[in-house]
Design a protein around this motif. Structure first.
Motif, short mmCIF file in Angstrom:
data_model
loop_
_atom_site.label_atom_id
_atom_site.label_comp_id
_atom_site.label_asym_id
_atom_site.label_seq_id
_atom_site.Cartn_x
_atom_site.Cartn_y
_atom_site.Cartn_z
N CYS A 5 -2.96 1.79 -4.74
CA CYS A 5 -1.55 2.17 -4.80
C CYS A 5 -0.99 1.94 -6.20
O CYS A 5 -0.30 2.79 -6.76
N LYS A 6 -1.32 0.79 -6.79
CA LYS A 6 -0.82 0.48 -8.13
C LYS A 6 -1.41 1.42 -9.16
O LYS A 6 -0.72 1.85 -10.10
N GLU A 7 -2.70 1.77 -9.01
CA GLU A 7 -3.33 2.70 -9.95
C GLU A 7 -2.68 4.07 -9.87
O GLU A 7 -2.49 4.75 -10.88
N THR A 8 -2.31 4.50 -8.67
CA THR A 8 -1.64 5.78 -8.50
C THR A 8 -0.25 5.73 -9.15
O THR A 8 0.18 6.68 -9.81
N TRP A 9 0.43 4.62 -8.94
CA TRP A 9 1.75 4.41 -9.56
C TRP A 9 1.64 4.44 -11.08
O TRP A 9 2.47 5.05 -11.77
N LYS A 10 0.61 3.80 -11.62
CA LYS A 10 0.39 3.81 -13.07
C LYS A 10 0.18 5.24 -13.57
O LYS A 10 0.68 5.62 -14.64
N LYS A 31 0.81 -1.22 0.00
CA LYS A 31 0.00 0.00 0.00
C LYS A 31 0.85 1.27 0.00
O LYS A 31 0.31 2.38 0.08
N GLN A 32 2.16 1.13 -0.10
CA GLN A 32 3.05 2.28 -0.01
C GLN A 32 3.45 2.79 -1.40
O GLN A 32 3.94 2.02 -2.24
N LEU A 33 3.23 4.08 -1.63
CA LEU A 33 3.76 4.75 -2.82
C LEU A 33 4.99 5.51 -2.40
O LEU A 33 4.95 6.31 -1.45
N ILE A 34 6.11 5.28 -3.07
CA ILE A 34 7.40 5.81 -2.63
C ILE A 34 7.99 6.72 -3.69
O ILE A 34 8.24 6.30 -4.83
#
Length: 352
Positions: free
Chosen positions: A270-275, A242-245
């Motif tokens: 989290c992955k969608e934000t990373w994308k 759940k961590q965005l870094i």
């Protein structure tokens, strides 16, 4: 089992189009059908949004099978603006500006793009001019037909009535330009928002754009900007559970944290934000999108996701070439906002 996926796509003008694709089709197949139906050349600014079986709102991945992204029907999508140009002058096609302006209207109505009362009136003046044409009418009754002006105070209506008269002579296409030029100056223009928590567990919003990642606190429409991390300062973006870094590059003479960590509501969020970070960085900052994932690049992570469209630089180059060659824009249909909620169906059904 049927070999066909029957897809329904809600367009920004309120119409719904139907497209049939083979069950083994990837997202790009459906995207191309929609772009063709709408007559879009600058298609890379747009995407198809859907809600998965766990109620997560996601973008259709053009490189993956549709049925892998939506496990079971119905296959319902919404056609939306995914990437906003930093400057509206970067848009060359009338159809692009039209759908972009429709998205701006929707964002304002849903309070995702706050603006002052005066700015709202200016936008409404262009919208009304674009839909009704020139007018010298003093009775504001005709404005009741415009959804954008529902539940608007009388003083704003009076402003719009006068502004409509001043906009005499402007064509619908010119009104779209005015709407985009004005809205691009709003503080929250072009931001893709994601819920998050800071290191102290305080709820915040991350706004991702072509300029970088911004951090806000508060609730829409009253947001306070806490920080901004431009892409030039971001060394890499990773995610872990759940961590965005965000790993920041050091600046000479100043001290910064090596890593800035945000907690997202879920692994999928989290992955969608990373994308979103990948796509915004690739589109606005890259000369051309990467051909395949590279573990040593800015977004090193095990996921195979990558941005596969054209970059903004490529679109600008192609647009300039087409302008010099006097290439005409594709024809498309404008639909009045007065008819947007009539649930009209466009029966353009194709099978691939």
């Amino acid at each position: 089992m049927s070999e066909i996926l029957a897809c329904q796509i809600l367009i920004l003008d309120g119409t719904t189009i139907s497209q049939d694709v083979n069950k083994r089709a990837v997202g790009q197949v459906l995207l191309n059908l929609v772009y063709k139906h709408l007559g879009l050349d600058e298609k890379d600014y747009f995407g198809l949004m859907f809600t998965d079986d766990k109620s997560n709102v996601r973008w259709l991945d053009p490189l993956k099978l549709i049925r892998k992204q939506i496990k079971r029907g119905p296959y319902n999508f919404k056609f939306k603006v995914k990437l906003y140009p930093i400057q509206p002058t970067y848009l060359f096609e009338e159809s692009t500006r039209y759908y972009m302006s429709l998205q701006i209207r929707e964002n304002i109505l849903q309070q995702r793009l706050p603006c002052s009362g005066d700015s709202f009136a200016l936008l409404a003046g262009y919208i009304v001019q674009g839909e009704f044409g020139d007018s010298e009418v003093n009775d504001p009754g005709y404005l009741d037909e415009v959804p954008f002006l529902e539940n608007v105070p009388n003083e704003i209506i009076a402003q719009v009535l006068e502004l409509h008269k001043r906009n005499k002579g402007l064509s619908p296409a010119e009104c779209d330009r005015k709407i985009l030029d004005l809205s691009s100056r709003f503080t929250l223009y072009g931001l893709d928002f994601h819920d998050a928590l800071d290191h102290a567990g305080i709820p915040i919003l991350l706004g991702i754009s072509g300029l970088g990642v911004s951090v806000f606190c508060g609730e829409m429409p009253q947001l306070t900007k806490l920080n901004h991390f431009p892409w030039v300062r971001v060394g890499s973006v990773n995610y872990r559970n759940k961590q965005l870094i965000l790993e920041m590059l050091p600046i000479v003479g100043q001290t910064f944290e090596d890593s800035i960590i945000f907690m997202m509501p879920s692994k999928i969020a989290c992955k969608e934000t990373w994308k979103s970070c990948i796509e915004h960085h690739a589109f606005f900052r890259s000369i051309q999108p990467p051909k395949r994932p590279n573990r040593t690049n800015l977004f090193r992570r095990g996921s195979t996701f990558r941005y596969s469209g054209r970059t903004q630089l490529r679109l600008l180059q192609e647009g300039a070439t087409n302008t010099l060659e006097r290439k005409p824009s594709r024809r498309f249909e404008r639909l009045s906002s007065r008819n947007r909620f009539s649930n009209r169906q466009s029966h353009a059904r194709q099978t691939l």
